[in-house]
Design a protein around this motif. Structure first.
Motif, mmCIF file in Angstrom:
data_model
loop_
_atom_site.group_PDB
_atom_site.id
_atom_site.type_symbol
_atom_site.label_atom_id
_atom_site.label_comp_id
_atom_site.label_asym_id
_atom_site.label_seq_id
_atom_site.Cartn_x
_atom_site.Cartn_y
_atom_site.Cartn_z
ATOM 1 N N LEU A 1 0.766 -1.304 -0.021
ATOM 2 C CA LEU A 1 -0.053 0.065 0.178
ATOM 3 C C LEU A 1 0.799 1.097 0.229
ATOM 4 O O LEU A 1 0.605 2.310 -0.707
ATOM 5 N N LEU A 2 2.055 1.245 0.686
ATOM 6 C CA LEU A 2 2.634 2.401 0.968
ATOM 7 C C LEU A 2 3.664 2.483 -0.523
ATOM 8 O O LEU A 2 3.717 3.843 -1.023
ATOM 9 N N ARG A 3 3.770 1.372 -1.037
ATOM 10 C CA ARG A 3 4.563 1.433 -2.380
ATOM 11 C C ARG A 3 3.685 2.199 -3.366
ATOM 12 O O ARG A 3 4.149 3.193 -4.098
ATOM 13 N N ASP A 4 2.476 1.885 -3.606
ATOM 14 C CA ASP A 4 1.605 2.197 -4.651
ATOM 15 C C ASP A 4 1.215 3.844 -4.147
ATOM 16 O O ASP A 4 1.189 4.549 -5.224
ATOM 17 N N ALA A 5 1.018 4.093 -2.812
ATOM 18 C CA ALA A 5 0.772 5.763 -2.734
ATOM 19 C C ALA A 5 2.253 6.454 -2.924
ATOM 20 O O ALA A 5 1.989 7.637 -3.098
ATOM 21 N N SER A 6 3.330 5.885 -2.705
ATOM 22 C CA SER A 6 4.487 6.728 -2.872
ATOM 23 C C SER A 6 4.686 6.963 -4.117
ATOM 24 O O SER A 6 5.190 7.918 -4.648
ATOM 25 N N SER B 1 2.118 16.166 11.736
ATOM 26 C CA SER B 1 2.230 14.793 11.808
ATOM 27 C C SER B 1 0.709 14.114 11.453
ATOM 28 O O SER B 1 -0.265 14.768 11.662
ATOM 29 N N PHE B 2 0.843 12.982 10.591
ATOM 30 C CA PHE B 2 -0.393 12.519 10.183
ATOM 31 C C PHE B 2 -0.211 11.005 10.411
ATOM 32 O O PHE B 2 0.590 10.572 10.558
ATOM 33 N N ILE B 3 -1.485 10.545 10.869
ATOM 34 C CA ILE B 3 -1.967 9.170 11.033
ATOM 35 C C ILE B 3 -2.689 8.401 10.212
ATOM 36 O O ILE B 3 -3.845 8.771 10.066
ATOM 37 N N ALA B 4 -2.398 7.472 9.328
ATOM 38 C CA ALA B 4 -3.097 6.368 8.607
ATOM 39 C C ALA B 4 -3.915 5.491 9.462
ATOM 40 O O ALA B 4 -3.232 4.146 9.506
ATOM 41 N N HIS B 5 -4.674 5.721 10.286
ATOM 42 C CA HIS B 5 -5.324 4.576 11.153
ATOM 43 C C HIS B 5 -5.661 3.255 10.606
ATOM 44 O O HIS B 5 -5.356 2.275 10.879
ATOM 45 N N ASP B 6 -6.053 3.481 9.367
ATOM 46 C CA ASP B 6 -6.308 2.240 8.641
ATOM 47 C C ASP B 6 -5.221 2.264 7.140
ATOM 48 O O ASP B 6 -5.366 3.339 6.440
ATOM 49 N N PRO B 7 -4.227 1.349 7.209
ATOM 50 C CA PRO B 7 -3.246 1.497 6.180
ATOM 51 C C PRO B 7 -3.798 1.752 4.981
ATOM 52 O O PRO B 7 -3.003 2.028 3.719
ATOM 53 N N LYS B 8 -5.186 1.387 4.458
ATOM 54 C CA LYS B 8 -5.527 1.805 3.196
ATOM 55 C C LYS B 8 -5.767 3.076 2.677
ATOM 56 O O LYS B 8 -5.942 3.398 1.707
#
Length: 209
Positions: free
Chosen positions: A29-34, A185-192
């Motif tokens: 998910l991080l790869r696609d977002a990045s 600071s930001f938090i993605a509580h759901d990794p999606k």
């Protein structure tokens, strides 16, 4: 207000990034977002990329420079740096291991941007992690915040923008790191939600620039 963005992107590549996040791993998910986020930066942006876990750069060094900070539309070996960064991020997030060396990495990244500060740009660090500091002999959070406050210079404003991936991220520590440098600071509580959160962080840099 017209200065372009110059940022060092620092990504967590620890073993916990393999954890499932609804059918896909946090790393996927991080790869696609990045990769998507790369396209959101203006063409006059300069970016660099570090990966971190534990001993990633050798014994006792949790971070490793993958790509130095450079204009994304310049070319390296005939390839746009934007594409070089995309391939580097993809490779890093397929090579996950170890724990999280958060504090030493955050300080080193800040120092790197400070030492290479370019007044023609709006300089920053964008740090992403799904965990908390797991290096027993690293500096403490209080020491990190103290060092950041000591180095802070109105003539060299370098906010650290932190992004926590899932509720496993140490939200309190990330907030203190960001606040010490005038960042957010930001938090993605759901990794999606990583994609949306990353775009918010990019937007923060665009607005600040």
């Amino acid at each position: 207000m017209t200065r372009p963005i110059r940022a060092l992107v620092v990504q967590d590549v620890s073993g916990s990034m393999r954890l499932d996040a609804g059918g896909r791993s946090r790393a996927q998910l991080l790869r696609d977002a990045s990769i998507y986020g790369l396209a959101a930066f203006p063409k006059n942006t300069a970016l660099g990329y570090w990966e971190f876990s534990i001993d990633r750069g050798g014994p006792g060094v949790p971070y490793r420079e993958v790509a130095p900070i450079a204009p994304i539309m310049d070319k390296t070996g005939g390839v746009l740096n934007r594409d070089v960064l995309g391939k580097a991020i993809d490779s890093s997030l397929k090579n996950l291991r170890g724990g999280t060396g958060l504090y030493d990495t955050a300080l080193a990244a800040f120092k790197k941007v400070y030492d290479t500060y370019d007044p023609a740009y709006s300089n920053s660090v964008i740090l992403m992690t799904d965990g908390r500091n797991e290096v027993a002999h690293s500096i403490t959070l209080n020491q990190l915040v103290s060092e950041l406050n000591i180095m802070k210079n109105p003539a060299r404003r370098i906010p650290i923008i932190t992004i926590g991936i899932s509720d496993d991220a140490d939200a309190d520590a990330l907030k203190r790191i960001s606040e010490a440098t005038g960042g957010s600071s930001f938090i993605a509580h759901d990794p999606k939600d990583i994609g949306d959160i990353l775009l918010k962080a990019v937007s923060f840099r665009v607005q600040d620039a």
